[in-house]
Scaffold this active site. Structure first.
Site, short mmCIF file in Angstrom:
data_model
loop_
_atom_site.label_atom_id
_atom_site.label_comp_id
_atom_site.label_asym_id
_atom_site.label_seq_id
_atom_site.Cartn_x
_atom_site.Cartn_y
_atom_site.Cartn_z
N SER A 10 0.85 -1.20 0.00
CA SER A 10 0.00 0.00 0.00
C SER A 10 0.88 1.24 0.00
CB SER A 10 -0.90 0.00 1.23
OG SER A 10 -1.42 1.31 1.42
N HIS A 35 -1.34 -1.42 -4.23
CA HIS A 35 -2.58 -1.10 -3.52
C HIS A 35 -2.66 0.42 -3.32
CE1 HIS A 35 -5.92 -2.23 -0.81
NE2 HIS A 35 -5.51 -1.24 -0.03
N ASP A 37 -4.97 3.46 -1.85
CA ASP A 37 -6.05 3.76 -0.90
C ASP A 37 -6.68 5.11 -1.19
OD1 ASP A 37 -6.09 1.49 1.01
OD2 ASP A 37 -3.98 2.05 1.24
N MET A 39 -9.43 7.76 -0.14
CA MET A 39 -10.27 8.14 1.01
C MET A 39 -10.86 9.52 0.74
SD MET A 39 -7.82 6.93 4.13
CE MET A 39 -6.85 5.41 4.02
N HIS A 68 -8.52 0.65 -3.73
CA HIS A 68 -9.41 0.41 -2.59
C HIS A 68 -10.17 1.70 -2.31
CE1 HIS A 68 -9.49 -0.56 2.06
NE2 HIS A 68 -10.69 -0.53 1.53
N MET A 70 -12.45 3.90 -0.35
CA MET A 70 -13.08 4.15 0.95
C MET A 70 -13.84 5.47 0.80
SD MET A 70 -9.86 2.88 3.20
CE MET A 70 -8.81 2.99 1.75
N MET A 139 -11.11 -6.09 6.08
CA MET A 139 -10.34 -5.05 6.78
C MET A 139 -10.00 -5.57 8.17
SD MET A 139 -9.74 -2.54 4.81
CE MET A 139 -8.95 -1.50 6.05
N GLY A 144 -8.99 4.00 7.20
CA GLY A 144 -8.75 5.43 7.34
C GLY A 144 -7.29 5.79 7.50
N GLY A 147 -0.67 2.05 9.60
CA GLY A 147 0.08 1.93 10.84
C GLY A 147 -0.72 1.53 12.07
N ASP A 177 -6.23 -6.53 4.81
CA ASP A 177 -5.63 -5.19 4.78
C ASP A 177 -5.69 -4.58 6.18
OD1 ASP A 177 -4.87 -2.58 4.17
OD2 ASP A 177 -6.56 -2.18 2.82
N GLY A 179 -2.47 -3.77 9.37
CA GLY A 179 -1.62 -4.39 10.39
C GLY A 179 -0.97 -5.69 9.95
N SER A 200 2.68 0.20 6.17
CA SER A 200 3.79 0.63 7.03
C SER A 200 4.86 -0.45 7.19
CB SER A 200 3.26 1.07 8.40
OG SER A 200 2.47 0.06 8.97
C1 DX5 Z 1 -6.24 1.58 5.75
C2 DX5 Z 1 -5.84 1.20 4.36
C3 DX5 Z 1 -4.66 0.33 4.29
C4 DX5 Z 1 -3.40 0.87 4.90
C5 DX5 Z 1 -2.75 -0.29 5.59
O1 DX5 Z 1 -7.49 2.15 5.74
O2 DX5 Z 1 -6.89 0.55 3.69
O3 DX5 Z 1 -4.42 -0.15 2.97
O4 DX5 Z 1 -2.49 1.43 3.99
O5 DX5 Z 1 -1.67 0.17 6.30
P1 DX5 Z 1 -0.86 -0.78 7.30
O6 DX5 Z 1 -0.34 -1.93 6.50
O7 DX5 Z 1 0.22 0.12 7.80
O8 DX5 Z 1 -1.82 -1.22 8.38
ZN ZN Z 2 -6.40 -0.40 1.72
#
Ligand code: DX5
Ligand code: ZN
Length: 223
Positions: A10, A35, A37, A39, A68, A70, A139, A144, A147, A177, A179, A200
């Site tokens: 990501s 990936h 994101d 938002m 993705h 959101m 998820m 959002g 990390g 997706d 952590g 991250s």
């Molecule tokens: C969060 C995103 C993720 C995010 C994951 O809303 O959808 O794709 O980048 O980040 P890590 O891998 O750091 O949890």
């Molecule tokens: Zn994502």
């Protein structure tokens, strides 16, 4: 033959002043998808990137862009992302009034269609749709931000999703997706995930490619 765990780094955690370089680095290092994101500051409390940036990324991408969304009202703007060059588009079940319709729009365009569930949404809501999608995204954090810590219950949720898909005779790719790192990857792969998103744990490391491959290997080790 052993199944391959696909890696979708990501770029949310990459250096936004050098996104093209970040994409080059991980795709040359073996990333299967990039990936992205998106938002909108409404559906989630953060605002990231939109179609113009996806269009720019498409010029440097040699692997599919896994977008993705959101966002609220994806039905109204999904065409923007398709036109920008998204190869995979995942929408949130919770954010689409007419989920089946938006998934059909994505598929008709030739892109791959995915549906995502937040941590509080049970997999059972997908019973009537798993046969129509290419990918289901679980998820494992609240969407959002990058990390955040993996929500442990997500592993069992992947298991329940895999069982639901088997019951429906469907075999969408299962993506997780949030952590994801070398510690959580084996758990979700064991449960049935085959696409791992990591932000991250890849881009905040000194060697993003080595970090990405370590996560893949950790996941692959349980297959
Ligand atoms: C969060 C995103 C993720 C995010 C994951 O809303 O959808 O794709 O980048 O980040 P890590 O891998 O750091 O949890
Ligand atoms: Zn994502």
């Amino acid at each position: 033959m052993e199944e391959r765990v696909l890696m979708a780094p990501s770029i949310l955690s990459a250096d936004f002043t050098e996104l093209g370089k970040a994409v080059d680095l991980v795709q040359e290092g073996g990333a299967d998808l990039i990936h992205v994101d998106v938002m909108d500051g409404h559906y989630v409390p953060n605002l990231t990137i939109g179609p113009p940036v996806i269009k720019a990324l498409k010029r440097v991408a040699t692997v599919p862009l896994d977008v993705h969304l959101m966002i609220e009202n994806a039905e109204d703007s999904v065409d923007w992302y398709l036109d920008a060059g998204a190869d995979w588009i995942t929408v949130h079940a919770e954010a689409c009034e007419h989920l089946h319709r938006v998934l059909q729009t994505i598929k008709t365009s030739g892109a791959k269609a995915g549906v995502s569930l937040n941590p509080a949404t049970p997999v059972e809501v997908l019973g009537d749709i798993v046969s129509d999608v290419d990918l289901v995204l679980i998820m494992s954090v609240n969407p959002g931000f990058g990390g955040q810590s993996f929500i442990p219950r997500s592993t069992e949720k992947v298991l329940r999703l895999a069982a639901l898909c088997a019951g429906e005779g469907a075999s969408p790719l299962i993506q997780v997706d949030g952590g994801i790192d070398t510690r959580t990857a084996p758990k979700v792969v064991q449960a049935g995930a085959r696409v791992l998103v990591a932000g991250s744990a890849v881009f905040c490391e000194d060697d993003p490619v080595a970090a990405m491959e370590a996560i893949r290997e950790a996941g692959q080790s349980v297959l």
